[in-house]
Enzyme design. Structure first.
Site, PDB file in Angstrom:
ATOM      1  N   ARG A 101       0.834  -1.198   0.000  1.00  0.00           N
ATOM      2  CA  ARG A 101       0.000   0.000   0.000  1.00  0.00           C
ATOM      3  C   ARG A 101       0.872   1.252   0.000  1.00  0.00           C
ATOM      4  NH1 ARG A 101      -1.569   3.602   3.849  1.00  0.00           N
ATOM      5  NH2 ARG A 101      -3.686   4.460   3.749  1.00  0.00           N
ATOM      6  N   HIS A 103       0.345   5.639  -1.109  1.00  0.00           N
ATOM      7  CA  HIS A 103      -0.639   6.606  -1.595  1.00  0.00           C
ATOM      8  C   HIS A 103      -0.508   6.799  -3.103  1.00  0.00           C
ATOM      9  CE1 HIS A 103      -1.371   7.354   2.577  1.00  0.00           C
ATOM     10  NE2 HIS A 103      -2.292   8.270   2.303  1.00  0.00           N
ATOM     11  N   LYS A 147     -17.547  11.199 -10.092  1.00  0.00           N
ATOM     12  CA  LYS A 147     -18.429  10.203  -9.473  1.00  0.00           C
ATOM     13  C   LYS A 147     -17.557   9.085  -8.893  1.00  0.00           C
ATOM     14  CE  LYS A 147     -22.972   8.157 -10.354  1.00  0.00           C
ATOM     15  NZ  LYS A 147     -23.681   8.655  -9.188  1.00  0.00           N
ATOM     16  N   GLU A 179     -26.595  20.185  -3.425  1.00  0.00           N
ATOM     17  CA  GLU A 179     -27.408  19.109  -4.010  1.00  0.00           C
ATOM     18  C   GLU A 179     -27.768  18.128  -2.905  1.00  0.00           C
ATOM     19  OE1 GLU A 179     -25.112  16.688  -6.765  1.00  0.00           O
ATOM     20  OE2 GLU A 179     -23.330  16.862  -5.508  1.00  0.00           O
TER      21      GLU A 179
HETATM   22  N1  PLP Z   1     -25.947  14.144  -7.197  1.00  0.00           N
HETATM   23  C1  PLP Z   1     -25.308  13.126  -6.587  1.00  0.00           C
HETATM   24  C2  PLP Z   1     -24.366  13.424  -5.462  1.00  0.00           C
HETATM   25  C3  PLP Z   1     -25.529  11.794  -6.995  1.00  0.00           C
HETATM   26  O1  PLP Z   1     -24.892  10.785  -6.392  1.00  0.00           O
HETATM   27  C4  PLP Z   1     -26.458  11.556  -8.047  1.00  0.00           C
HETATM   28  C5  PLP Z   1     -26.727  10.213  -8.528  1.00  0.00           C
HETATM   29  O2  PLP Z   1     -26.181   9.243  -8.105  1.00  0.00           O
HETATM   30  C6  PLP Z   1     -27.114  12.649  -8.629  1.00  0.00           C
HETATM   31  C7  PLP Z   1     -26.823  13.929  -8.194  1.00  0.00           C
HETATM   32  C8  PLP Z   1     -28.114  12.445  -9.738  1.00  0.00           C
HETATM   33  O3  PLP Z   1     -27.442  12.155 -10.933  1.00  0.00           O
HETATM   34  P1  PLP Z   1     -28.155  11.373 -12.111  1.00  0.00           P
HETATM   35  O4  PLP Z   1     -29.352  12.170 -12.509  1.00  0.00           O
HETATM   36  O5  PLP Z   1     -27.123  11.328 -13.186  1.00  0.00           O
HETATM   37  O6  PLP Z   1     -28.514  10.033 -11.596  1.00  0.00           O
END
Ligand code: PLP
Length: 279
Positions: A101, A103, A147, A179
């Site tokens: 391991r 970083h 993501k 969000e």
């Molecule tokens: N915001 C976050 C933090 C998310 O994890 C997601 C979906 O997983 C969304 C917004 C919505 O994204 P989508 O419309 O592409 O599913």
């Protein structure tokens, strides 16, 4: 129920998958993911998901090129598990295994690619009646546009929502609503739709993009601008969006009931446009 999942080129039982703890996803959350879904057996905006996946991989410098096969793999998963016609797919690509391991990472590790399918949960009650959300401080990192599976702050916020019988935790950073923990957030005031602008503070949601396109096409006034958390009671309507959340009205924020506690008229209009476009 035995389920076949995809793992590095093979379809195997979910119980048989073995991953080394030296996979960097396990040690560092060094991996990215997508959640896709179908309508009438066809993927919803597959190209947008692939584009976002490419972006996440590029930002994290993970080498993976097999994008052309993703649609086929997901389709095969649905066929062999007889999950039809509609399903969601979870797809995760980690940087791969590296020992010992450290970083920093070596070039050209072999990613571990994993996908599985699930039946779509019936969300008609949430879609029709709306949901409660709670407001929570956004404790996430400064690259929410990637993501990645590094999701602990989102998990903690969503668990708080779950413990308060709420569907979602809506997050604020400094004084601005960003969000939801797994959704994008919208508010409506005087028939105008507000949502946070694209930046490193939010995910470029595919349903968010679809909703803004529908607003544009149907002359619904909108602006990509922040809503101040302290001002939320000045708005008339709210909704959240996501691949499985679709367009879900928000009828309660913490203890405050929005309007008459029913989904608002602009929200219903956008829902109608969203579902009509899918048909
Ligand atoms: N915001 C976050 C933090 C998310 O994890 C997601 C979906 O997983 C969304 C917004 C919505 O994204 P989508 O419309 O592409 O599913």
């Amino acid at each position: 129920m035995k389920m076949l999942v995809y793992f590095n080129g093979k379809f195997i039982s979910h119980e048989e998958i073995k991953v080394s703890p030296f996979d960097r996803a396990f040690l560092f959350s060094d991996s990215v993911y997508e959640a896709l879904r179908t309508y009438n057996g066809k993927f919803f905006r597959l190209d947008d998901h692939l584009k976002r996946l490419k972006f996440s991989l590029k930002e994290l410098d993970i080498t993976f090129n097999d994008f052309d096969r993703i649609g086929e793999i997901c389709g095969n998963l649905s066929d062999i598990n007889s999950i039809k016609p509609d399903y969601t797919v979870y797809l995760q690509i980690s940087r791969g295994v590296s020992f010992p391991r450290t970083h920093h990472y070596e070039d050209n590790l072999t990613p571990n690619v994993f996908a599985y399918v699930k039946l779509i949960k019936d969300n008609s009650k949430e879609i029709n009646d709306g949901v409660k959300v709670i407001l929570e401080k956004d404790l996430r990192w400064l690259r929410c546009d990637i993501k990645s599976t590094s999701l602990l702050p989102a998990v903690m916020a969503n668990q708080k929502a779950f413990n308060s019988s709420a569907y979602e935790a809506v997050l604020y950073r400094d004084d601005f609503i960003t969000e939801g923990s797994h959704t994008n957030f919208f508010a409506v005031k005087n028939n105008k739709v507000f949502t946070a602008p694209l930046s490193n503070y939010i995910l470029d949601g595919i349903t968010r993009k679809n909703v803004l396109e529908l607003c544009k096409e149907n002359k619904i006034d909108f602006v990509e601008d922040y809503i101040k958390a302290k001002d939320f009671k000045k708005f008339d309507e709210f909704f959240i969006t996501g691949t499985t959340t679709e367009v879900t009205p928000v009828v309660q924020i913490d203890d405050w009931i929005v309007g008459d506690g029913k989904p608002g008229s602009i929200t219903c209009k956008i829902q109608e446009l969203f579902f009509k476009a899918l048909r």
